[in-house]
Design a protein around this motif. Structure first.
Motif, PDB file in Angstrom:
ATOM      1  N   ARG A 195     -35.450 -29.907 -21.684  1.00  0.00           N
ATOM      2  CA  ARG A 195     -34.974 -31.004 -20.841  1.00  0.00           C
ATOM      3  C   ARG A 195     -34.445 -32.179 -21.653  1.00  0.00           C
ATOM      4  NH1 ARG A 195     -39.524 -31.396 -15.977  1.00  0.00           N
ATOM      5  NH2 ARG A 195     -39.214 -29.270 -15.173  1.00  0.00           N
ATOM      6  N   ARG A 196     -34.650 -32.131 -22.943  1.00  0.00           N
ATOM      7  CA  ARG A 196     -34.170 -33.208 -23.807  1.00  0.00           C
ATOM      8  C   ARG A 196     -32.674 -33.092 -24.079  1.00  0.00           C
ATOM      9  NH1 ARG A 196     -37.410 -32.581 -28.951  1.00  0.00           N
ATOM     10  NH2 ARG A 196     -36.250 -34.468 -29.547  1.00  0.00           N
ATOM     11  N   PHE A 197     -32.088 -31.934 -23.729  1.00  0.00           N
ATOM     12  CA  PHE A 197     -30.626 -31.814 -23.840  1.00  0.00           C
ATOM     13  C   PHE A 197     -29.994 -32.732 -22.799  1.00  0.00           C
ATOM     14  CE2 PHE A 197     -31.590 -28.086 -26.254  1.00  0.00           C
ATOM     15  CZ  PHE A 197     -30.453 -27.772 -26.985  1.00  0.00           C
ATOM     16  N   LYS A 198     -29.211 -33.664 -23.241  1.00  0.00           N
ATOM     17  CA  LYS A 198     -28.544 -34.584 -22.321  1.00  0.00           C
ATOM     18  C   LYS A 198     -27.198 -34.006 -21.884  1.00  0.00           C
ATOM     19  CE  LYS A 198     -30.674 -38.881 -23.927  1.00  0.00           C
ATOM     20  NZ  LYS A 198     -30.427 -40.259 -24.421  1.00  0.00           N
ATOM     21  N   SER A 199     -26.834 -34.298 -20.652  1.00  0.00           N
ATOM     22  CA  SER A 199     -25.574 -33.770 -20.130  1.00  0.00           C
ATOM     23  C   SER A 199     -24.359 -34.445 -20.772  1.00  0.00           C
ATOM     24  CB  SER A 199     -25.517 -33.938 -18.607  1.00  0.00           C
ATOM     25  OG  SER A 199     -25.637 -35.308 -18.254  1.00  0.00           O
ATOM     26  N   SER A 200     -24.533 -35.709 -21.212  1.00  0.00           N
ATOM     27  CA  SER A 200     -23.421 -36.436 -21.855  1.00  0.00           C
ATOM     28  C   SER A 200     -23.931 -37.155 -23.095  1.00  0.00           C
ATOM     29  CB  SER A 200     -22.803 -37.448 -20.879  1.00  0.00           C
ATOM     30  OG  SER A 200     -22.299 -36.805 -19.729  1.00  0.00           O
ATOM     31  N   TYR A 218     -17.198 -36.365 -36.988  1.00  0.00           N
ATOM     32  CA  TYR A 218     -17.857 -36.562 -35.690  1.00  0.00           C
ATOM     33  C   TYR A 218     -19.289 -36.016 -35.778  1.00  0.00           C
ATOM     34  CZ  TYR A 218     -12.992 -36.957 -34.244  1.00  0.00           C
ATOM     35  OH  TYR A 218     -11.662 -37.324 -34.132  1.00  0.00           O
ATOM     36  N   GLU A 219     -20.226 -36.826 -35.322  1.00  0.00           N
ATOM     37  CA  GLU A 219     -21.629 -36.408 -35.333  1.00  0.00           C
ATOM     38  C   GLU A 219     -22.183 -36.527 -33.898  1.00  0.00           C
ATOM     39  OE1 GLU A 219     -23.115 -37.566 -39.815  1.00  0.00           O
ATOM     40  OE2 GLU A 219     -23.451 -38.990 -38.189  1.00  0.00           O
ATOM     41  N   CYS A 220     -22.916 -35.501 -33.515  1.00  0.00           N
ATOM     42  CA  CYS A 220     -23.466 -35.478 -32.147  1.00  0.00           C
ATOM     43  C   CYS A 220     -24.816 -34.756 -32.150  1.00  0.00           C
ATOM     44  CB  CYS A 220     -22.482 -34.772 -31.192  1.00  0.00           C
ATOM     45  SG  CYS A 220     -23.054 -34.682 -29.481  1.00  0.00           S
ATOM     46  N   ALA A 221     -25.791 -35.350 -31.505  1.00  0.00           N
ATOM     47  CA  ALA A 221     -27.090 -34.719 -31.304  1.00  0.00           C
ATOM     48  C   ALA A 221     -27.303 -34.528 -29.798  1.00  0.00           C
ATOM     49  CB  ALA A 221     -28.210 -35.591 -31.889  1.00  0.00           C
ATOM     50  N   THR A 267     -22.446 -24.449 -22.273  1.00  0.00           N
ATOM     51  CA  THR A 267     -21.420 -24.799 -23.261  1.00  0.00           C
ATOM     52  C   THR A 267     -21.674 -26.228 -23.731  1.00  0.00           C
ATOM     53  OG1 THR A 267     -19.903 -25.540 -21.523  1.00  0.00           O
ATOM     54  CG2 THR A 267     -19.710 -23.248 -22.253  1.00  0.00           C
ATOM     55  N   PHE A 268     -21.297 -26.494 -24.960  1.00  0.00           N
ATOM     56  CA  PHE A 268     -21.578 -27.816 -25.534  1.00  0.00           C
ATOM     57  C   PHE A 268     -20.326 -28.333 -26.244  1.00  0.00           C
ATOM     58  CE2 PHE A 268     -23.288 -30.858 -28.553  1.00  0.00           C
ATOM     59  CZ  PHE A 268     -24.235 -31.531 -27.793  1.00  0.00           C
ATOM     60  N   ARG A 269     -19.855 -29.507 -25.784  1.00  0.00           N
ATOM     61  CA  ARG A 269     -18.735 -30.178 -26.447  1.00  0.00           C
ATOM     62  C   ARG A 269     -19.309 -31.294 -27.313  1.00  0.00           C
ATOM     63  NH1 ARG A 269     -15.757 -34.453 -24.920  1.00  0.00           N
ATOM     64  NH2 ARG A 269     -16.393 -34.321 -22.733  1.00  0.00           N
ATOM     65  N   TYR A 270     -19.086 -31.200 -28.598  1.00  0.00           N
ATOM     66  CA  TYR A 270     -19.707 -32.082 -29.589  1.00  0.00           C
ATOM     67  C   TYR A 270     -18.701 -33.004 -30.263  1.00  0.00           C
ATOM     68  CZ  TYR A 270     -17.773 -28.119 -32.063  1.00  0.00           C
ATOM     69  OH  TYR A 270     -16.932 -27.119 -32.496  1.00  0.00           O
ATOM     70  N   ALA A 271     -17.418 -32.845 -29.907  1.00  0.00           N
ATOM     71  CA  ALA A 271     -16.359 -33.692 -30.468  1.00  0.00           C
ATOM     72  C   ALA A 271     -15.364 -34.016 -29.356  1.00  0.00           C
ATOM     73  CB  ALA A 271     -15.662 -32.981 -31.635  1.00  0.00           C
ATOM     74  N   PRO A 272     -14.603 -35.078 -29.495  1.00  0.00           N
ATOM     75  CA  PRO A 272     -13.616 -35.392 -28.457  1.00  0.00           C
ATOM     76  C   PRO A 272     -12.652 -34.221 -28.234  1.00  0.00           C
ATOM     77  CG  PRO A 272     -13.841 -37.217 -29.990  1.00  0.00           C
ATOM     78  CD  PRO A 272     -14.600 -36.074 -30.586  1.00  0.00           C
ATOM     79  N   GLY A 273     -12.211 -34.070 -26.980  1.00  0.00           N
ATOM     80  CA  GLY A 273     -11.310 -32.971 -26.668  1.00  0.00           C
ATOM     81  C   GLY A 273     -10.020 -33.009 -27.457  1.00  0.00           C
ATOM     82  N   ARG A 286     -18.284 -39.622 -25.534  1.00  0.00           N
ATOM     83  CA  ARG A 286     -19.319 -38.796 -24.917  1.00  0.00           C
ATOM     84  C   ARG A 286     -18.992 -37.307 -25.036  1.00  0.00           C
ATOM     85  NH1 ARG A 286     -24.251 -41.070 -23.171  1.00  0.00           N
ATOM     86  NH2 ARG A 286     -23.867 -43.218 -22.516  1.00  0.00           N
ATOM     87  N   GLY A 287     -20.017 -36.535 -25.350  1.00  0.00           N
ATOM     88  CA  GLY A 287     -19.880 -35.085 -25.339  1.00  0.00           C
ATOM     89  C   GLY A 287     -20.263 -34.535 -23.970  1.00  0.00           C
ATOM     90  N   GLU A 288     -20.439 -33.223 -23.905  1.00  0.00           N
ATOM     91  CA  GLU A 288     -20.799 -32.614 -22.624  1.00  0.00           C
ATOM     92  C   GLU A 288     -21.639 -31.357 -22.860  1.00  0.00           C
ATOM     93  OE1 GLU A 288     -18.469 -31.675 -18.533  1.00  0.00           O
ATOM     94  OE2 GLU A 288     -17.856 -30.436 -20.251  1.00  0.00           O
ATOM     95  N   PHE A 289     -22.784 -31.344 -22.212  1.00  0.00           N
ATOM     96  CA  PHE A 289     -23.652 -30.167 -22.203  1.00  0.00           C
ATOM     97  C   PHE A 289     -23.684 -29.661 -20.761  1.00  0.00           C
ATOM     98  CE2 PHE A 289     -27.945 -28.360 -21.540  1.00  0.00           C
ATOM     99  CZ  PHE A 289     -27.865 -27.302 -22.424  1.00  0.00           C
ATOM    100  N   LYS A 290     -23.138 -28.469 -20.537  1.00  0.00           N
ATOM    101  CA  LYS A 290     -22.973 -27.965 -19.174  1.00  0.00           C
ATOM    102  C   LYS A 290     -23.607 -26.590 -19.051  1.00  0.00           C
ATOM    103  CE  LYS A 290     -19.459 -27.246 -15.600  1.00  0.00           C
ATOM    104  NZ  LYS A 290     -17.992 -27.291 -15.307  1.00  0.00           N
ATOM    105  N   LYS A 291     -24.620 -26.488 -18.170  1.00  0.00           N
ATOM    106  CA  LYS A 291     -25.305 -25.220 -17.952  1.00  0.00           C
ATOM    107  C   LYS A 291     -24.527 -24.348 -16.969  1.00  0.00           C
ATOM    108  CE  LYS A 291     -29.942 -27.189 -18.575  1.00  0.00           C
ATOM    109  NZ  LYS A 291     -31.279 -27.397 -17.940  1.00  0.00           N
ATOM    110  N   SER A 292     -24.674 -23.047 -17.149  1.00  0.00           N
ATOM    111  CA  SER A 292     -24.060 -22.083 -16.236  1.00  0.00           C
ATOM    112  C   SER A 292     -24.925 -21.956 -14.990  1.00  0.00           C
ATOM    113  CB  SER A 292     -23.916 -20.719 -16.915  1.00  0.00           C
ATOM    114  OG  SER A 292     -23.570 -19.722 -15.975  1.00  0.00           O
TER     115      SER A 292
END
Length: 241
Positions: free
Chosen positions: A119-124, A235-238, A162-168, A142-148
């Motif tokens: 649950r610590r995975f943030k959606s943005s 780019y760094e993202c956690a 899917t996880f977006r960790y850098a700008p589009g 902001r990145g994006e963590f999106k569950k199926s």
């Protein structure tokens, strides 16, 4: 024993009152066919381990007089109902209920024990952009963590995301994740990322770079650090940031 309950005629009954008896006249004079019948109408509940004791009384006319004959007999009942027939009867009575309960418990266990992301995975999560060359501005996005949704609804099936960790606009492909133990995710498209590695464009997870030397999929936890670099930006993202 037949499956249908025949009509019970008076005059013949187990003296202990357990089994009514169906009486049918035979072809020959004085011949009778006696068939024990379940008193409750349920053929499947008849106990065939003990014989049925019958006491018979017959009144008849002979030489213009009424005569009476008596006799006793022990009748052993034969269970001729097949296992398949009994199973179908059980299913129609109570079996279907137990099957539904069993399926419900299995599905419940599938939801309890299925692998999920922490649950610590943030959606943005935050993406920190740092310039690698002079004159490039730093920033944050902001990145994006999106569950199926489909995988979330299925019992026993591990969650996917899917996880977006850098700008589009940076042109980095998303990480495809499959939930594994302890709330972490396994990168399932790591081979594609490794084959696409270029010196001027790289991706790392906890310091492990996706390149030709990678031999196994890395794991991504909520506290992991993903680093994506180009010639100009880093780019760094956690996931939990």
């Amino acid at each position: 024993m037949g499956r249908d309950r025949p009509e019970v005629l008076p005059g013949a009954r187990d003296p202990r009152g357990r089994h009514p008896v169906d009486r049918q006249e035979g072809r020959d004079p004085g011949a009778l066919t006696l068939t024990p019948v379940p008193s409750n109408g349920d053929t499947y509940s008849v106990n065939t381990s003990q014989p049925v004791h019958l006491s018979l009384v017959a009144d008849y006319t002979y030489d213009e007089g009424v005569k009476r004959a008596t006799g006793t007999a022990d009748v052993r009942l034969v269970d001729d109902l097949s296992l398949w027939d009994r199973m179908l009867h059980w299913l129609s009575q109570d079996g279907w209920k137990w099957i539904l309960i069993g399926l419900g418990l299995i599905i419940l266990a599938g939801y309890i024990f299925k692998k999920r992301f922490s649950r610590r995975f943030k959606s943005s999560p935050h993406i920190n952009a740092r310039p690698r060359t002079f004159g490039m501005p730093s920033g944050q996005s902001r990145g994006e963590f999106k569950k199926s949704l489909g995988h979330r609804l299925l019992p026993f099936v591990a969650d996917r995301a899917t996880f977006r960790y850098a700008p589009g606009t940076a042109g980095f492909p998303r990480l495809k994740l499959k939930a594994v133990g302890r709330g972490a995710g396994e990168v399932t498209n790591w081979k594609a990322l490794a084959s696409a590695h270029r010196p001027e464009k790289s991706v790392e997870v906890n310091g492990t770079r996706f390149d030709k030397d990678m031999t196994r999929s890395p794991r991504l936890g909520a506290g992991s650090l993903i680093t994506a670099q180009t010639t100009d930006m880093k780019y760094e993202c956690a996931p939990n940031a």
